[in-house]
Design an enzyme around this catalytic site. Structure first.
Site, PDB file in Angstrom:
ATOM      1  N   PHE A 108      59.582  62.687  41.108  1.00 42.51           N
ATOM      2  CA  PHE A 108      61.003  62.625  41.393  1.00 42.51           C
ATOM      3  C   PHE A 108      61.249  61.340  42.160  1.00 42.51           C
ATOM      4  O   PHE A 108      60.648  61.111  43.198  1.00 42.51           O
ATOM      5  CB  PHE A 108      61.426  63.818  42.256  1.00 42.51           C
ATOM      6  CG  PHE A 108      62.135  64.889  41.505  1.00 42.51           C
ATOM      7  CD1 PHE A 108      63.427  64.697  41.045  1.00 42.51           C
ATOM      8  CD2 PHE A 108      61.508  66.083  41.238  1.00 42.51           C
ATOM      9  CE1 PHE A 108      64.091  65.692  40.357  1.00 42.51           C
ATOM     10  CE2 PHE A 108      62.162  67.097  40.548  1.00 42.51           C
ATOM     11  CZ  PHE A 108      63.459  66.885  40.106  1.00 42.51           C
ATOM     12  N   ARG A 158      65.975  62.983  45.232  1.00 45.27           N
ATOM     13  CA  ARG A 158      66.761  64.210  45.155  1.00 45.27           C
ATOM     14  C   ARG A 158      67.709  64.397  46.347  1.00 45.27           C
ATOM     15  O   ARG A 158      67.310  64.677  47.452  1.00 45.27           O
ATOM     16  CB  ARG A 158      65.862  65.434  45.011  1.00 45.27           C
ATOM     17  CG  ARG A 158      66.591  66.574  44.290  1.00 45.27           C
ATOM     18  CD  ARG A 158      65.676  67.687  43.869  1.00 45.27           C
ATOM     19  NE  ARG A 158      66.276  68.445  42.775  1.00 45.27           N
ATOM     20  CZ  ARG A 158      65.739  69.520  42.232  1.00 45.27           C
ATOM     21  NH1 ARG A 158      64.586  69.965  42.661  1.00 45.27           N
ATOM     22  NH2 ARG A 158      66.338  70.147  41.251  1.00 45.27           N
ATOM     23  N   GLU A 213      70.381  69.725  42.655  1.00 46.59           N
ATOM     24  CA  GLU A 213      70.293  69.091  43.968  1.00 46.59           C
ATOM     25  C   GLU A 213      71.055  69.799  45.086  1.00 46.59           C
ATOM     26  O   GLU A 213      70.569  69.853  46.221  1.00 46.59           O
ATOM     27  CB  GLU A 213      70.773  67.645  43.872  1.00 46.59           C
ATOM     28  CG  GLU A 213      69.827  66.748  43.127  1.00 46.59           C
ATOM     29  CD  GLU A 213      70.363  65.330  43.003  1.00 46.59           C
ATOM     30  OE1 GLU A 213      69.742  64.430  43.575  1.00 46.59           O
ATOM     31  OE2 GLU A 213      71.391  65.133  42.344  1.00 46.59           O
TER      32      GLU A 213
END
Length: 539
Positions: free
Chosen positions: A6, A118, A478
């Site tokens: 990520f 994120r 998120e």
């Protein structure tokens, strides 16, 4: 394509290296970085520092806030600007702070340029405002829960409009707060935590509940839908699958929309996906912000709508033919299958594909909205060792009308766990002299593990809210990350009660992540003064 990470691919150093080498040598180039090198190449989350001044009424309502934020960006601005900007825009969360001054600055350092991962800036903003509210409660000797509640945005149309919220937002934070407070038995558990702390000197508990607001935008996206004579469908869209369930949701939307032709949704096993290629769908944007799925779903829905409209006359012709052959006896007539329509359309030399596009422009093609929710966490800390256990977490998240509750709940759980790691243990360490990243592997950098998962975890989606853009849905990946700030605040309460036991009643700084070193630093004076340690075997 994602590289199993990520955020790490946002900077794109690997792509740049291979592109330059491939151009120079006119040959395919493959670059493989081991985990240590990869982490050193890309800076982690940025360090942030905040200073604030608050004007507050004696009842705990904030009248005015002056907030200054500084972010360590690394050797260049890179993506640090995004986090810095987001902190300022997200600072109010679900609170009503009508008179505020927010300053956000970036500081260059001798470290690798920071990256985003994120919810950049959103969870930092939540930690900042929740800490401010904790400070207000401490200064006025009030219950932090009370201070949070009276500072929340009221469900008042004028206030919401003046705060810049649109109808698409459908403000539900207050409803989430009240429903969660009841369902998780917050008040009862507060009394239980108080009783536990009074009865135990070497272990303390804390419980805290926080609201959240998370602003998202559905970025432009295209989708190509192809039909085949046997009724199968192939979809290509411009978003990247990364474990967020995007293909399942797009397939559901395609099955639903194409099913409008015959009145019966398609079977999902009839829908296949082609890997995205820029030569087929050009000018797509990044997949992020938790809205890649919504954009792809809407683009695919529009493509399917065009196909249904185009094939309507073909279906009408087949129905007329079937009616004629049955001589008006409806009992002998079988419903026309989607595959039959596709075969007839192919036989009529019709175009069997359509392109759908969500343009992310003003009007019907613009969707910027806020997500709402509330979370409650209960934490236990060992005063001697600093070890913590998240005993329980309760989350109520407004996903509007979920396209797929199983996926959305899984995304919310994953987001919360990522936030939990950031709150208690994921520390980014640099060599102060050289700026070299020290935490360049899982031996030094500690992502959350199974042992960190709350012992009891209750996560629900708010029911009855059908306001949203794509089939009345809202983003789910998120936003729940932000609710992990409830873990940090619950930990603060546990440490506060441990320190109060030995007469330490000051308001202390609790950074995120609140690592073991940080926790033990705050608990060391407690351990030194505890009488229980002097007589460990006494009654």
């Amino acid at each position: 394509r994602m590289g199993g990470s990520f955020g790490g691919r946002n900077i794109g150093y690997g792509a740049q290296i291979t592109a330059i080498a491939a151009t120079r040598f006119n040959a395919p180039v493959y670059v493989h970085l081991d985990r240590n090198c990869d982490m050193q190449l890309v800076g982690g989350r940025p360090d942030c520092l905040a200073d604030y001044k608050v004007a507050v009424g004696k009842e705990g309502r904030i009248k005015a806030l002056s907030f200054e934020h500084m972010l360590a960006a690394g050797a260049s601005a890179n993506l640090g600007w995004f986090t810095n900007m987001s902190v300022g825009s997200a600072l109010t969360q679900a609170y009503h702070l009508p008179d505020r001054e927010i300053t956000a600055r970036m500081c260059l350092t001798n470290e690798a340029p920071v990256n985003v991962m994120r919810g950049p800036g959103e969870i930092q903003a939540s930690v900042h405002i929740e800490t401010i509210l904790e400070h207000v409660a401490h200064a006025l000797n009030l219950d932090p829960h009370h201070v949070r509640r009276i500072n929340m945005l009221p469900d008042d149309e004028k206030v919401l409009k003046d705060s810049g919220f649109a109808a698409l937002d459908k403000y539900t934070a207050l409803r989430c707060w009240e429903e969660l407070e009841a369902s998780c038995e917050y008040k009862k558990r507060c009394e239980e935590v108080k009783a536990f702390n009074n009865a135990n000197k070497l272990k303390k508990k804390g419980i805290c509940m926080v609201p959240m607001r998370y602003k998202v935008n559905i970025w432009k996206r295209s989708a190509l839908v192809n039909l085949y004579t046997d009724g199968t469908v192939c979809v290509m869209h411009g978003a990247t699958p990364m474990g967020q369930g995007i293909q399942v949701k797009v397939a559901q939307v395609v099955a639903h929309e194409l099913g409008k032709l015959t009145g019966e949704p398609l079977s999902l096993d009839k829908i296949k996906f082609a890997q995205y290629q820029s030569r087929m769908l050009s000018s797509q944007v990044f997949t992020g912000g938790s809205t890649g799925t919504e954009g792809a779903c809407e683009a695919a829905r529009r493509a399917c709508g065009a196909l249904v409209k185009r094939m309507g006359p073909v279906l009408a012709g087949l129905e007329e033919k079937a009616k004629s052959e049955s001589k008006g006896d409806d009992s002998t007539r079988k419903p026309i299958a989607f595959g039959q329509v596709c075969a007839a359309a192919e036989g009529a030399n019709m175009m069997m594909q359509a392109l759908g596009h969500w343009s992310d422009t003003k009007g019907d093609d613009k969707a910027t909205y806020n997500c709402w929710g509330a979370g409650c966490s209960e934490v236990e800390i060992d005063v001697m060792t600093g070890e913590i256990v998240v005993d329980r977490a309760d989350i109520l998240y407004d996903c509007a009308k979920s396209l797929n509750p199983a996926i959305d709940i899984g995304q919310a759980e994953g987001g919360f766990m990522q936030g939990l790691g950031m709150m208690i243990q994921e520390e980014v360490l640099y060599d102060e002299g050289t700026g070299e990243l020290i935490s360049n592997g899982t031996w030094e950098y500690k992502p959350p593990l199974a042992i960190n998962v709350p012992r009891e975890w209750n996560l629900s989606l708010l029911q009855g809210n059908k306001v949203g853009r794509v089939l009345s849905s809202k983003a789910s990946g998120e936003p729940p990350l932000v609710l992990a700030s409830s873990v940090l605040m619950a930990l603060r309460h546990a440490i506060r009660d441990a320190r109060a036991e030995v007469g330490l009643k000051d308001f202390f700084t609790l950074p995120a992540p609140a690592t073991l070193t940080t926790r033990m630093g705050l608990l060391a004076p407690v351990v030194e003064k505890l009488e229980a340690l002097n007589k460990p075997f006494s009654n």
